[in-house]
Write an enzyme that holds these catalytic residues in place. Structure first.
Site, mmCIF file in Angstrom:
data_model
loop_
_atom_site.group_PDB
_atom_site.id
_atom_site.type_symbol
_atom_site.label_atom_id
_atom_site.label_comp_id
_atom_site.label_asym_id
_atom_site.label_seq_id
_atom_site.Cartn_x
_atom_site.Cartn_y
_atom_site.Cartn_z
ATOM 1 N N LYS A 260 43.253 44.124 35.695
ATOM 2 C CA LYS A 260 44.703 43.885 35.823
ATOM 3 C C LYS A 260 45.482 44.954 35.043
ATOM 4 O O LYS A 260 44.999 46.072 34.915
ATOM 5 C CB LYS A 260 45.054 42.459 35.376
ATOM 6 N N SER B 157 38.972 32.175 35.978
ATOM 7 C CA SER B 157 38.408 31.726 34.692
ATOM 8 C C SER B 157 36.881 31.755 34.655
ATOM 9 O O SER B 157 36.256 30.880 34.039
ATOM 10 C CB SER B 157 38.954 30.341 34.327
ATOM 11 N N GLU C 196 40.005 32.666 45.144
ATOM 12 C CA GLU C 196 40.563 32.470 43.812
ATOM 13 C C GLU C 196 41.660 31.412 43.860
ATOM 14 O O GLU C 196 42.817 31.735 44.159
ATOM 15 C CB GLU C 196 41.155 33.783 43.294
ATOM 16 N N GLU D 13 48.445 37.501 42.258
ATOM 17 C CA GLU D 13 49.530 38.061 41.429
ATOM 18 C C GLU D 13 50.374 39.040 42.239
ATOM 19 O O GLU D 13 51.585 39.144 42.045
ATOM 20 C CB GLU D 13 48.941 38.715 40.164
ATOM 21 N N ASN E 226 38.185 42.691 37.321
ATOM 22 C CA ASN E 226 39.574 43.042 37.603
ATOM 23 C C ASN E 226 40.310 43.127 36.267
ATOM 24 O O ASN E 226 40.613 42.105 35.666
ATOM 25 C CB ASN E 226 40.178 41.955 38.509
ATOM 26 N N GLY F 252 43.294 32.726 35.084
ATOM 27 C CA GLY F 252 43.864 32.947 33.762
ATOM 28 C C GLY F 252 44.217 31.673 33.023
ATOM 29 O O GLY F 252 44.908 31.715 32.009
ATOM 30 N N HIS G 239 45.674 40.068 46.020
ATOM 31 C CA HIS G 239 45.499 39.217 44.835
ATOM 32 C C HIS G 239 46.718 38.304 44.687
ATOM 33 O O HIS G 239 47.844 38.712 44.985
ATOM 34 C CB HIS G 239 45.324 40.095 43.594
HETATM 35 P P1 PGA Z 1 40.641 35.367 35.353
HETATM 36 O O1 PGA Z 1 41.232 36.241 36.570
HETATM 37 O O2 PGA Z 1 39.134 35.549 35.374
HETATM 38 O O3 PGA Z 1 41.272 35.948 34.122
HETATM 39 O O4 PGA Z 1 41.015 33.966 35.602
HETATM 40 C C1 PGA Z 1 40.556 36.334 37.793
HETATM 41 C C2 PGA Z 1 41.354 37.173 38.755
HETATM 42 O O5 PGA Z 1 42.576 37.027 38.793
HETATM 43 O O6 PGA Z 1 40.793 38.006 39.506
#
Ligand code: PGA
Length: 255
Positions: A12, A211, A165, A97, A10, A171, A95
Protein backbone atom coordinates in the site's frame (compact mmCIF):
# COMPACT_ATOMS: atom_id res chain seq x y z
CA UNK A 1 -5.89 -30.05 -9.91
CA UNK A 2 -2.73 -28.69 -8.29
CA UNK A 3 -2.46 -24.94 -8.46
CA UNK A 4 0.83 -23.40 -7.39
CA UNK A 5 0.09 -21.32 -4.26
CA UNK A 6 0.78 -17.60 -4.43
CA UNK A 7 1.56 -15.24 -1.57
CA UNK A 8 1.53 -11.56 -2.52
CA UNK A 9 2.49 -8.63 -0.30
CA UNK A 10 0.57 -5.40 -0.84
CA UNK A 11 2.62 -2.66 0.78
CA UNK A 12 0.00 0.00 0.00
CA UNK A 13 1.20 3.61 0.56
CA UNK A 14 3.99 2.62 2.92
CA UNK A 15 7.79 2.91 2.75
CA UNK A 16 10.01 5.60 1.29
CA UNK A 17 12.56 4.39 -1.26
CA UNK A 18 15.20 3.92 1.47
CA UNK A 19 12.77 2.06 3.72
CA UNK A 20 11.66 -0.15 0.84
CA UNK A 21 15.24 -1.15 0.10
CA UNK A 22 15.88 -2.04 3.74
CA UNK A 23 12.66 -4.07 3.92
CA UNK A 24 13.58 -6.09 0.82
CA UNK A 25 17.10 -6.63 2.12
CA UNK A 26 15.64 -7.91 5.39
CA UNK A 27 13.25 -10.20 3.52
CA UNK A 28 16.10 -11.63 1.49
CA UNK A 29 18.02 -12.45 4.69
CA UNK A 30 15.27 -14.90 5.60
CA UNK A 31 15.95 -18.46 4.50
CA UNK A 32 14.72 -19.21 0.97
CA UNK A 33 11.97 -21.77 0.69
CA UNK A 34 12.43 -22.63 -2.98
CA UNK A 35 9.77 -22.25 -5.62
CA UNK A 36 6.93 -24.28 -4.16
CA UNK A 37 5.08 -21.05 -3.46
CA UNK A 38 5.06 -18.14 -5.90
CA UNK A 39 6.03 -14.97 -4.03
CA UNK A 40 5.18 -11.48 -5.17
CA UNK A 41 5.80 -8.13 -3.54
CA UNK A 42 3.90 -5.02 -4.56
CA UNK A 43 5.72 -1.91 -3.28
CA UNK A 44 4.91 1.71 -4.19
CA UNK A 45 5.63 2.66 -7.82
CA UNK A 46 8.71 4.77 -7.12
CA UNK A 47 10.53 1.85 -5.50
CA UNK A 48 9.88 -0.62 -8.32
CA UNK A 49 13.12 -0.09 -10.34
CA UNK A 50 15.40 -0.34 -7.28
CA UNK A 51 13.56 -3.40 -5.97
CA UNK A 52 13.65 -5.06 -9.37
CA UNK A 53 17.46 -4.84 -9.16
CA UNK A 54 17.51 -6.21 -5.62
CA UNK A 55 15.30 -9.16 -6.58
CA UNK A 56 17.43 -10.23 -9.55
CA UNK A 57 18.45 -13.86 -9.13
CA UNK A 58 15.91 -14.46 -6.33
CA UNK A 59 12.59 -16.29 -6.59
CA UNK A 60 10.56 -13.19 -5.68
CA UNK A 61 8.46 -11.51 -8.34
CA UNK A 62 7.37 -7.93 -8.51
CA UNK A 63 3.90 -6.43 -8.80
CA UNK A 64 2.41 -2.93 -8.94
CA UNK A 65 -0.59 -1.78 -6.91
CA UNK A 66 -2.58 -0.14 -9.70
CA UNK A 67 -2.31 1.13 -13.29
CA UNK A 68 -4.28 3.20 -15.77
CA UNK A 69 -5.98 1.65 -18.80
CA UNK A 70 -4.32 3.83 -21.46
CA UNK A 71 -0.75 3.50 -22.74
CA UNK A 72 0.14 7.20 -22.61
CA UNK A 73 -1.22 10.72 -22.86
CA UNK A 74 -2.55 13.61 -20.83
CA UNK A 75 -3.47 11.72 -17.66
CA UNK A 76 -1.63 13.63 -14.96
CA UNK A 77 -0.46 11.47 -12.13
CA UNK A 78 -1.41 8.12 -13.67
CA UNK A 79 0.88 5.16 -14.37
CA UNK A 80 0.80 3.38 -17.71
CA UNK A 81 0.93 -0.37 -18.32
CA UNK A 82 3.90 0.30 -20.65
CA UNK A 83 5.81 1.77 -17.71
CA UNK A 84 5.01 -1.25 -15.57
CA UNK A 85 5.43 -4.13 -17.97
CA UNK A 86 9.19 -3.57 -18.12
CA UNK A 87 9.40 -3.91 -14.34
CA UNK A 88 6.59 -6.13 -13.09
CA UNK A 89 4.92 -9.48 -13.64
CA UNK A 90 1.76 -8.65 -11.72
CA UNK A 91 -0.54 -5.71 -11.07
CA UNK A 92 -3.18 -5.46 -8.34
CA UNK A 93 -6.42 -4.12 -9.82
CA UNK A 94 -9.71 -3.08 -8.27
CA UNK A 95 -8.49 -3.12 -4.67
CA UNK A 96 -11.31 -1.99 -2.39
CA UNK A 97 -9.26 1.05 -1.32
CA UNK A 98 -9.11 2.11 -5.00
CA UNK A 99 -12.83 1.55 -5.31
CA UNK A 100 -13.64 3.38 -2.07
CA UNK A 101 -11.23 6.36 -2.02
CA UNK A 102 -10.66 6.84 -5.75
CA UNK A 103 -14.10 6.04 -7.12
CA UNK A 104 -13.05 3.10 -9.26
CA UNK A 105 -15.99 1.04 -10.39
CA UNK A 106 -16.42 -2.32 -12.08
CA UNK A 107 -16.38 -0.72 -15.53
CA UNK A 108 -12.98 0.94 -15.02
CA UNK A 109 -11.64 -2.19 -13.36
CA UNK A 110 -12.79 -4.18 -16.41
CA UNK A 111 -10.88 -1.82 -18.74
CA UNK A 112 -7.80 -2.20 -16.58
CA UNK A 113 -7.98 -6.00 -16.52
CA UNK A 114 -8.18 -6.13 -20.33
CA UNK A 115 -5.35 -3.65 -20.69
CA UNK A 116 -3.14 -5.51 -18.21
CA UNK A 117 -3.40 -8.75 -20.21
CA UNK A 118 -2.79 -6.89 -23.50
CA UNK A 119 0.35 -5.43 -21.90
CA UNK A 120 1.74 -8.73 -20.61
CA UNK A 121 0.88 -8.07 -16.97
CA UNK A 122 -1.01 -10.60 -14.85
CA UNK A 123 -3.80 -8.93 -12.88
CA UNK A 124 -4.49 -9.72 -9.25
CA UNK A 125 -8.13 -8.72 -9.41
CA UNK A 126 -9.62 -7.84 -6.02
CA UNK A 127 -13.27 -8.38 -5.20
CA UNK A 128 -15.09 -8.27 -1.88
CA UNK A 129 -18.25 -7.19 -0.12
CA UNK A 130 -18.75 -4.49 2.52
CA UNK A 131 -19.82 -5.24 6.09
CA UNK A 132 -23.24 -3.76 5.33
CA UNK A 133 -23.74 -6.03 2.31
CA UNK A 134 -22.43 -9.00 4.23
CA UNK A 135 -24.84 -8.41 7.10
CA UNK A 136 -27.71 -7.91 4.65
CA UNK A 137 -26.99 -11.33 3.16
CA UNK A 138 -25.91 -9.82 -0.17
CA UNK A 139 -22.41 -11.29 -0.37
CA UNK A 140 -23.21 -13.74 -3.18
CA UNK A 141 -24.96 -11.16 -5.31
CA UNK A 142 -22.17 -8.57 -4.87
CA UNK A 143 -19.38 -11.02 -5.61
CA UNK A 144 -21.05 -12.52 -8.68
CA UNK A 145 -21.76 -9.00 -10.01
CA UNK A 146 -18.15 -7.91 -9.50
CA UNK A 147 -16.67 -11.00 -11.15
CA UNK A 148 -19.05 -10.83 -14.12
CA UNK A 149 -18.51 -7.12 -14.79
CA UNK A 150 -14.79 -6.96 -14.00
CA UNK A 151 -14.18 -9.84 -16.41
CA UNK A 152 -16.68 -8.92 -19.14
CA UNK A 153 -15.16 -9.69 -22.56
CA UNK A 154 -11.87 -10.78 -21.04
CA UNK A 155 -10.38 -13.73 -22.93
CA UNK A 156 -10.36 -16.75 -20.57
CA UNK A 157 -6.90 -17.42 -19.17
CA UNK A 158 -5.40 -19.29 -16.26
CA UNK A 159 -3.00 -16.35 -15.80
CA UNK A 160 -5.68 -14.41 -13.96
CA UNK A 161 -5.36 -14.21 -10.18
CA UNK A 162 -8.35 -13.16 -8.09
CA UNK A 163 -8.12 -12.00 -4.48
CA UNK A 164 -11.26 -12.31 -2.40
CA UNK A 165 -10.96 -9.54 0.18
CA UNK A 166 -14.05 -8.91 2.30
CA UNK A 167 -13.84 -5.18 3.04
CA UNK A 168 -14.72 -5.73 6.69
CA UNK A 169 -11.58 -7.88 7.08
CA UNK A 170 -9.06 -5.48 5.52
CA UNK A 171 -6.77 -3.80 8.02
CA UNK A 172 -9.20 -4.52 10.83
CA UNK A 173 -7.49 -7.48 12.48
CA UNK A 174 -10.82 -9.28 12.02
CA UNK A 175 -10.07 -11.88 9.35
CA UNK A 176 -12.75 -14.11 7.85
CA UNK A 177 -12.50 -17.73 8.95
CA UNK A 178 -10.94 -20.19 6.53
CA UNK A 179 -14.33 -21.85 6.07
CA UNK A 180 -16.13 -18.55 5.37
CA UNK A 181 -13.50 -17.52 2.84
CA UNK A 182 -13.57 -20.90 1.15
CA UNK A 183 -17.33 -20.72 0.62
CA UNK A 184 -17.06 -17.38 -1.21
CA UNK A 185 -13.92 -18.41 -3.09
CA UNK A 186 -15.73 -21.53 -4.27
CA UNK A 187 -18.56 -19.27 -5.44
CA UNK A 188 -16.04 -17.17 -7.39
CA UNK A 189 -14.68 -20.31 -9.04
CA UNK A 190 -18.18 -21.46 -10.02
CA UNK A 191 -18.98 -17.99 -11.38
CA UNK A 192 -15.80 -18.14 -13.46
CA UNK A 193 -16.71 -21.61 -14.72
CA UNK A 194 -20.08 -20.27 -15.89
CA UNK A 195 -18.64 -17.14 -17.43
CA UNK A 196 -15.53 -18.71 -18.99
CA UNK A 197 -15.32 -22.49 -18.75
CA UNK A 198 -14.70 -25.12 -16.11
CA UNK A 199 -11.18 -25.99 -17.19
CA UNK A 200 -9.90 -22.41 -17.02
CA UNK A 201 -11.76 -21.78 -13.76
CA UNK A 202 -9.80 -24.68 -12.25
CA UNK A 203 -6.53 -23.08 -13.29
CA UNK A 204 -7.17 -19.57 -11.91
CA UNK A 205 -5.63 -18.98 -8.51
CA UNK A 206 -7.96 -17.39 -6.01
CA UNK A 207 -6.41 -15.86 -2.90
CA UNK A 208 -7.87 -14.74 0.38
CA UNK A 209 -6.99 -11.27 1.69
CA UNK A 210 -7.91 -9.37 4.84
CA UNK A 211 -5.90 -9.40 8.10
CA UNK A 212 -3.79 -12.40 7.09
CA UNK A 213 -0.95 -12.95 9.55
CA UNK A 214 1.61 -15.56 10.48
CA UNK A 215 -0.92 -16.82 13.03
CA UNK A 216 -3.86 -17.46 10.72
CA UNK A 217 -2.38 -18.26 7.29
CA UNK A 218 -2.64 -22.00 8.01
CA UNK A 219 -6.40 -21.77 8.30
CA UNK A 220 -6.71 -20.40 4.77
CA UNK A 221 -4.12 -22.56 3.06
CA UNK A 222 -5.81 -25.68 4.47
CA UNK A 223 -8.95 -24.95 2.43
CA UNK A 224 -9.31 -26.68 -0.93
CA UNK A 225 -10.28 -23.65 -3.01
CA UNK A 226 -7.91 -21.10 -1.43
CA UNK A 227 -4.65 -20.82 -3.36
CA UNK A 228 -2.76 -18.34 -1.22
CA UNK A 229 -3.09 -14.87 0.24
CA UNK A 230 -2.87 -11.18 -0.52
CA UNK A 231 -1.22 -9.80 2.59
CA UNK A 232 -1.27 -6.12 3.58
CA UNK A 233 0.02 -5.09 7.01
CA UNK A 234 1.91 -8.32 7.72
CA UNK A 235 3.87 -8.00 4.44
CA UNK A 236 5.62 -4.93 5.89
CA UNK A 237 7.35 -7.13 8.47
CA UNK A 238 10.13 -9.20 6.90
CA UNK A 239 10.12 -12.02 9.44
CA UNK A 240 6.35 -12.39 9.53
CA UNK A 241 5.97 -12.27 5.74
CA UNK A 242 8.62 -14.92 5.41
CA UNK A 243 6.84 -17.04 8.02
CA UNK A 244 3.59 -16.77 6.01
CA UNK A 245 5.41 -17.94 2.88
CA UNK A 246 7.11 -20.85 4.67
CA UNK A 247 3.89 -22.03 6.27
CA UNK A 248 2.09 -21.87 2.92
CA UNK A 249 4.88 -23.92 1.32
CA UNK A 250 4.83 -26.56 4.09
CA UNK A 251 1.08 -26.89 4.25
CA UNK A 252 0.51 -27.14 0.51
CA UNK A 253 3.25 -29.76 0.18
CA UNK A 254 1.45 -31.99 2.70
CA UNK A 255 -1.97 -31.71 1.00
P1 PGA B 1 -4.44 -6.35 5.40
O1 PGA B 1 -4.67 -5.84 3.89
O2 PGA B 1 -3.70 -7.67 5.32
O3 PGA B 1 -3.63 -5.27 6.05
O4 PGA B 1 -5.78 -6.53 6.00
C1 PGA B 1 -4.95 -6.74 2.85
C2 PGA B 1 -5.15 -5.99 1.57
O5 PGA B 1 -5.79 -4.94 1.59
O6 PGA B 1 -4.68 -6.42 0.49
Amino acid sequence: MMRNPLIAGNWKMNTTLDEAIVLVQDMLKEKEDGDSVEKVICPPFISLPAIKDLLKGTSFKLGAQNMYFEDKGAYTGEISPLMLSALCDYVILGHSERRHYFMENDETVNKKVKKAFESGLKPILCVGESLEDNEAGKTEQIIIGQVETDLANVVPTGDLVIAYEPIWAIGTGKAATGKQANVTINLIRRTLADQWNKETAQKVRILYGGSVTGNNIGEFIAESDIDGALVGGASLKAVEFSSIIKQAANLKSTQ
